[in-house]
Design a protein around this motif. Structure first.
Motif: not given
Length: 246
Positions: A41-47, A119-126, A142-147, A210-217
């Motif tokens: 995701h946009m925060p990067g290549y992180d833990a 392939v899979i990504g979340h946010c920008s990765g989606g 797999v597109d997890c909430y890609g904007a 329902a009741d879930a917004g961005h980055a709910f993973f």
């Protein structure tokens, strides 16, 4: 699941022949298996992204995440690298596709590869997972909430553009995971994408929680929704079991 894994930093050939860092994990046994490219995701290549790579390996896949920021900030702290890339306007789409293609080639070259890669990504990765599925031949995306697949991105993200016009090129089944309370993408945007894929006859399945917004993973954020994340993981693993088996 398997408890015995090999995981660590590797070097792959990315876009334009560039040698870039990546994080890879795989089971130790020789049984043939599919591969998963995790697009960070946009925060990067992180833990947390590297943990996801290990999770896919534990679930029986060969997995890898290329460091998309390796050129702008080699060896930098993920937060600093992400800030540098944001200031530059993001990662160019063509370079992203080349780097992911190189990661897929790495997976396919492993001795226990069955030749199938998702392939899979979340946010920008989606968004980028959808882009990859429309740009090269892969077996699942797999597109997890890609904007910004449907709507225009902010002007600051100068390398991004809407991707809806590429939908006719989608090369593989697509799984979409979204939150009903998300604004990026909003449920209306998700509906537009679903309608376009339906019109084109592209295989897809979308799930909105329902009741879930961005980055709910994201377990380390207030946005985390355990029930939605648990169900989402189950759907992802079921999807890959159907699309990445030999």
């Amino acid at each position: 699941m398997t408890d015995e894994l090999i995981a660590g930093t590797v070097t792959i050939t990315g876009n334009g022949g560039d040698e870039i860092e990546a994080y890879a994990a795989r089971p130790t046994d020789a049984a043939p298996r599919g591969g998963v490219v995790v697009i960070h995701h946009m925060p990067g290549y992180d833990a947390s992204t590297k943990e996801m790579v290990r999770r896919f390996a534990a679930e029986g896949y060969n997995a890898i995440c290329p460091n998309l920021y390796a050129r702008e900030a080699p060896g930098a702290d993920p937060d600093d690298a992400a800030a540098t890339v944001r200031a530059a306007g993001g990662v160019p789409d063509d370079r992203l596709v080349g780097d992911v293609s190189g990661a897929a080639d790495y997976l396919k070259a492993l001795e226990n590869a069955n030749g199938r890669v998702g392939v899979i990504g979340h946010c920008s990765g989606g968004r980028q997972a959808f882009l990859v599925g429309c740009s090269i031949d892969v077996d699942a995306a797999v597109d997890c909430y890609g904007a910004f697949v449907v709507n225009d991105p902010p002007e600051a993200m100068k390398f991004m553009k809407p991707l809806l016009g590429m939908a006719s090129n989608l090369s593989c089944p697509l799984l979409g995971i979204f939150g009903a309370d998300d604004k990026f993408p909003s449920p209306d945007e998700v509906a537009v994408l679903a309608a376009e894929l339906e019109k084109l006859g592209k295989e897809h399945e979308f799930h909105t929680y329902a009741d879930a917004g961005h980055a709910f993973f994201a377990v380390d954020r207030p946005s985390y929704r355990p029930e939605a994340a648990k169900d989402g993981w189950e759907r992802i693993l079921d999807f890959y079991s159907r699309t990445l088996s030999a």
